[in-house]
Each structure stands twice: as structure tokens, then as C-alpha cells.
Design an enzyme around this catalytic site. Structure first.
Site, PDB file in Angstrom:
ATOM      1  N   CYS A  89      13.188 -38.413  37.889  1.00 14.89           N
ATOM      2  CA  CYS A  89      12.961 -37.792  39.196  1.00 14.89           C
ATOM      3  C   CYS A  89      12.379 -38.751  40.226  1.00 14.89           C
ATOM      4  CB  CYS A  89      12.089 -36.541  39.066  1.00 14.89           C
ATOM      5  SG  CYS A  89      10.400 -36.821  38.477  1.00 14.89           S
ATOM      6  N   ASP A 125      17.356 -33.396  43.323  1.00 15.02           N
ATOM      7  CA  ASP A 125      16.434 -34.019  42.390  1.00 15.02           C
ATOM      8  C   ASP A 125      17.175 -34.466  41.141  1.00 15.02           C
ATOM      9  OD1 ASP A 125      16.856 -31.307  41.579  1.00 15.02           O
ATOM     10  OD2 ASP A 125      14.980 -31.307  40.461  1.00 15.02           O
ATOM     11  N   HIS A 148       6.939 -33.662  38.548  1.00 16.96           N
ATOM     12  CA  HIS A 148       8.307 -33.706  39.058  1.00 16.96           C
ATOM     13  C   HIS A 148       8.290 -33.847  40.579  1.00 16.96           C
ATOM     14  CE1 HIS A 148      12.620 -33.127  38.797  1.00 16.96           C
ATOM     15  NE2 HIS A 148      12.560 -32.239  39.778  1.00 16.96           N
TER      16      HIS A 148
END
Length: 156
Positions: free
Chosen positions: A66, A130, A118
Site C-alpha cells: 500500500c 490502493d 494501510h
């Protein structure tokens, strides 16, 4: 021309080169996603990597995690060098409220502000791009599997 004068000219030329190059680097890193052109560049770059596979620790372009994805997109689109991890990206950029999100802002997820796990890039309409276990995808910032902790604007 005597040697002292030559050395002075070389020193001045070197100092000028270092000064102007350093200024370009600083200016490059102060870019942010506030303008529509910058946001469009970020989103275009991110879209170019849709479907690329997720690999923990990967920084692209053949695979991403990420934060490797957001770091890569910002570097390619705007020349901005983000921190490597989601937590470091959260800590090092200006926090903004979720209600004031702009395209290109970073959105962060985890159990708390001290436990970010994240990051994604906001693309508008409650969605982000993402890199996660299904690869690089577009998805809602509001879902049962993510706890939205906050958002940040790069370079503001």
C-alpha cells in the site's frame, strides 16, 4: 588569468550550481495535490497500475504494497518523495478532515493514529485507489474491513 582568480571563478560556479540544483529539489518536494492538474496527474499515474499485484514490501512498478504504491505514484506523477511506510506517511503530512478531502489526498486506516496499517489515495466520491491483497484496485474508503483513521494532504 592567475590561479587565484581561476579558483574563485570555479568556486562561484560550483556554489551557484549547488544552490540552483538544491532549490529545484526543495521546490519539487513541496508539491501537493491541491490543484486539479496535480490531482489529475496523480490519478492518471495510479490508474496506469490498476490490477498490478500486491506484494508486501514492494515499491513497484511490477508489484506494490500500500505505501509503496502511494510513494511510487507521488514520485512518478509529481516528483514528490513520500516516506516509505503508511505510518510514516501519516506522521509526516498535514492532517485534514475526511469531510474536506481533495483528490490526491492520502487516506489512512488502522486501529488508531499510532497504529496505521494501510494507506490509499483519495480519488473523489468516497473512493480511493490502493494496493491491497487483491492488487491495485479502486474501492470505497468506507467499508467493513477498513477502519478509517484519518487523512492527510501532501506538502500543505
Amino acid at each position: 588569468m592567475n590561479s587565484h582568480l581561476k579558483k574563485a571563478i570555479v568556486s562561484i560556479a560550483t556554489a551557484f550550481t549547488l544552490f540552483t540544483t538544491g532549490s529545484a529539489i526543495v521546490a519539487n518536494q513541496s508539491a501537493h495535490a491541491a490543484t486539479s492538474d496535480e490531482a489529475a496527474s496523480l490519478i492518471d499515474e495510479a490508474n496506469d497500475h490498476m490490477g498490478v499485484r500486491y506484494v508486501y514490501g514492494a515499491t513497484g512498478p511490477s508489484s506494490f504494497d500500500c505505501s509503496g504504491f502511494t510513494k511510487y505514484v507521488y514520485k512518478q506523477a509529481l516528483g514528490v518523495n513520500l516516506q516509505r511506510t503508511a505510518q510514516a506517511q501519516y506522521n509526516s503530512n498535514k492532517k485534514v478532515s475526511v469531510n474536506s478531502l481533495k483528490k490526491g489526498d492520502l487516506v489512512f486506516f488502522g486501529s488508531s493514529a499510532r497504529s496505521i496499517s494501510h494507506v490509499g489515495m483519495y480519488i473523489g466520491d468516497g473512493k480511493m485507489i490502493d494496493a491491497q491483497n487483491r492488487g491495485v484496485i479502486k474501492e470505497s474508503i468506507y467499508s467493513s474491513w477498513w477502519n478509517l483513521v484519518g487523512a492527510a494532504r501532501v506538502g500543505d
